[in-house]
Scaffold this active site. Structure first.
Site, PDB file in Angstrom:
ATOM      1  N   HIS A 265     -11.412  -0.418   6.820  1.00 34.44           N
ATOM      2  CA  HIS A 265      -9.992  -0.635   6.602  1.00 34.44           C
ATOM      3  C   HIS A 265      -9.118   0.128   7.618  1.00 34.44           C
ATOM      4  CE1 HIS A 265      -6.530  -0.427   3.354  1.00 34.44           C
ATOM      5  NE2 HIS A 265      -6.094  -0.722   4.554  1.00 34.44           N
TER       6      HIS A 265
ATOM      7  N   GLU B 225       0.802  -1.222   0.000  1.00 32.95           N
ATOM      8  CA  GLU B 225       0.000   0.000   0.000  1.00 32.95           C
ATOM      9  C   GLU B 225       0.839   1.278   0.000  1.00 32.95           C
ATOM     10  OE1 GLU B 225      -4.188  -0.618   1.707  1.00 32.95           O
ATOM     11  OE2 GLU B 225      -2.835  -1.020   3.390  1.00 32.95           O
TER      12      GLU B 225
ATOM     13  N   HIS C  76      -4.571   0.894  10.869  1.00 35.72           N
ATOM     14  CA  HIS C  76      -5.881   0.271  11.055  1.00 35.72           C
ATOM     15  C   HIS C  76      -6.347   0.388  12.501  1.00 35.72           C
ATOM     16  CE1 HIS C  76      -3.669  -2.372   7.980  1.00 35.72           C
ATOM     17  NE2 HIS C  76      -4.276  -1.417   7.329  1.00 35.72           N
TER      18      HIS C  76
ATOM     19  N   HIS D  42      -0.395   5.473   7.512  1.00 39.95           N
ATOM     20  CA  HIS D  42      -1.574   4.669   7.199  1.00 39.95           C
ATOM     21  C   HIS D  42      -1.640   3.549   8.224  1.00 39.95           C
ATOM     22  CE1 HIS D  42      -4.515   2.064   5.485  1.00 39.95           C
ATOM     23  NE2 HIS D  42      -3.637   1.101   5.283  1.00 39.95           N
TER      24      HIS D  42
END
Lengths: 258, 258, 258, 258
Positions: A167, A77, A98, A96
């Site tokens: 996500h 990603e 979760h 990024h």
């Protein structure tokens, strides 16, 4: 220590802090723009953030491609980072992750995540929710190419955080310290709002003027900001890697420009 | 190291990970099918998973009986594993546990547990709830014979997870790594759904196409899968036991066959 | 090691387990009846359970008075233990604690705490709530004399657990291991019920027949029971203090009499 | 050790306990009035409480200004402490923190935080909510001058705790041990009330007579109070810093005067 070495050291610390504070687990990543070349950024090779060391840092361009081919496996990603750095010249660092307590706000459409606590102010008044299915239909939910990354960056626009439905989230800051701090307090703000909702009645969100006032006062190398960075690094067992702000040539100057 | 030895080592790691991640406590167990003899499986003797070492692993047949009588006390509920391995030739590994945050979904009949987060996709679109009382009336809720095990396996059918009312869950995977990962993220998915429900409004579950896309992309020894296994093993204090995937003769080949 | 020494060792382990499992903090205590003299029981002097060692154990009579005056400060609420041992000859061990997740069920009158998970079955079908104010008006909520202790014991009656409104709970078992286990799983059962209620719809409580079946099958020194005791002792850092069941003369015989 | 040295040692312990118990993180602070000069108080320089040692303690006057200029950076919000010490001669120690579970009660206007558990009684029957915006409009929410501090102290009035909307709380006690204890049990009381509300039905709050009875019985150096201090210091890794109560000249006498 050169300023790039100091920055790589900071990026390692950022990885460890995010792991220790439960923002990332085996998955999730943090990156920083190369201050000497704004078209490149630094990020770990495919590895759990808790295990990242200086030798695991690679340099990618704004298409998410490695500058040097050293055979490392890369994060699938990485395009999240590339697309945000490409779209937002003001952004110096991206996370990024979760983090569990941010997830409900991407899943339950009725309630918008907004700042309710002072440490959550940096997420900004508007936290858009990006749903990969809107444009790309049935996917594995991962952002695995530049098209998807650009669509996410477009949804993020000039905000600091975008939730990603089912996500996680992407956050963008003016420095590594800022984006780490934002990412640590984002789940806390989410929990405070969830629990306030459960108490019922009207919610007192931060006022726009309060968010603005806090933002104006923010300085990435102030005593107050450093205090948290030092504390988290110590908890994460890497206080020995801390470099005093004045070791940060480029970065430091940049931080005080605004 | 022979491939069976490597597998036993992995089974020990799986025990420790499940303990460290609060999926099991003193109770709960994980098993793996013997790749050299699909009619047998490996599981620990009656011992808390956190304390399991290579010498505690025993071999049972598909009736839950020990292949060799070495005088070890066995898990009362080993029939869960035997029955699932018997009914499902595709399943290579099984977990049974009481992870706290899965329990409410077995108790409150109105809300079905379904995937809402990408890491929860592997539980599959349908998570049946098995109530031992439906067929066996008043029991101590434990699965202590093959009849009960077979009834549970029948309820599981070709799904990946079955909740067990007032008790816990059973999960079934194509490899040890897969079943551990599914069992770690199952409670997280449960919490995300519980909290999303508390926020109110409509819930955006994963779409069937998303679940399918993620399942198609899954490979038990990909870089991404290994990353989590390595991370969890490190947290559980047994990273020194990790064997690289290429040490896994049988297992490895099996994993890439599909 | 004599059987009383083994029992004192077990009582120290029980203290440490309850601390490690967050059942007690600085406050809360556990006691065991003297198997050689049923009119006396063993409990720590006034000290946080986590810090208790063998030399901190004192012997009290069923009025809560010390058998020997060795100048130790005693727990203010020792009368809880004295009164329950006096009223219930079948009880061999008692815990009083403030475990956080049991508190809401003493405060919110509408919802009764009942077993919903198999590990919670030992709290029994009926968990009465004792409100000290009903008989004693405005107090500091502590049970500081035999009158108050007896009133609590009367409310407990022949149940295993009584909640104490705004304060905590008292639990009574047939052995130290049983009462520790009950006290560890009581808050877990409370959380499972709270979360199931949040999911909404009808709740499937354990059936009376299930509670009875589990109770009939319980044996304080079975492999399964020992497994948890060993696991918790290990987590609490005192596995070196464990004595095998067969070192327990009196206790052991007692345990198998039923 | 002189009594001031003993007090500084206690202040360091207080810092460490509040960090270990998650009352503070990098932010939040605790102070104690100088027993030899009631117009001055002791507090750490700008540093995360977990990292505070004896050399980090500075002395400020009741305007929040340092008595000696030793070049240390000071907490921006030291005015909270200065203003409360100025307004409340009975107060010997103050905590300001952002403990997460107190936040919802400052945000959701409908539900008032009140004592529901005996360990929460010391927060008092009335816990006012101070909203900095009421008088000062759009700020960064921090209390950065005496005017704001005095307004907060006015809202606190003669209560023990004031919540600060979207920010945290300030608590005031008759000793360091009391204010630490109050600050540790405040979030626990908040969680117990939140969860009781979720169970629904009528809530049984502590009665005024119960709050009074507990307050009358409180003694900062009783066996029971010391037990918690010793326990928390041990958990925080600084039990070696504990000084027995009789080492506290001034403080001790003061504590027993009431």
């Amino acid at each position: 220590m050169g300023s790039l070495q100091a920055l790589i050291q900071d990026l390692v610390i950022a990885n460890r802090i995010l792991a220790r504070e439960d923002v990332v687990d085996a998955y999730g990543h943090v990156s920083v723009r190369n201050p000497d070349n704004p078209h490149r950024f630094l990020i770990a090779r495919s590895l759990a953030p808790e295990l990242v060391g200086p030798d695991d840092i690679v340099e990618l361009d704004l298409d998410g491609e490695p500058v040097r081919d050293d055979g490392h496996k890369l994060y699938l990603e990485r395009f999240i980072h590339a697309a945000i750095f490409a779209a937002r010249p003001d952004v110096m660092a991206v996370v990024h992750a979760h983090a569990e307590d941010t997830l409900p706000f991407g899943i339950a459409e009725a309630t918008k995540l907004r700042p309710v606590i002072h440490s959550g102010s940096f997420i900004g008044a508007n936290v858009p929710v990006w749903d990969i299915a809107d444009k790309f239909g049935d996917t594995n939910l991962l952002v695995t190419n530049m098209d998807q990354g650009r669509d996410l960056a477009k949804c993020l626009a000039d905000n600091n955080v975008a939730l990603m439905r089912g996500h996680g989230f992407a956050s963008a800051g003016r420095s590594l310290i800022e984006v780490v701090r934002m990412s640590v307090y984002l789940p806390r703000n989410a929990r405070a709002l969830l629990h306030a909702k459960q108490l019922g009645g009207e919610i007192k969100y931060l006022r726009q003027g309060e968010i603005d006032a806090r933002n104006r006062g923010y300085s990435p190398y102030s005593t107050e900001t450093w205090r948290a960075w030092e504390y988290w690094a110590n908890k994460a067992g890497c206080s020995h890697m801390l470099t005093k702000p004045d070791a940060h040539g480029h970065d430091h100057k940049h931080d005080h420009k605004k």
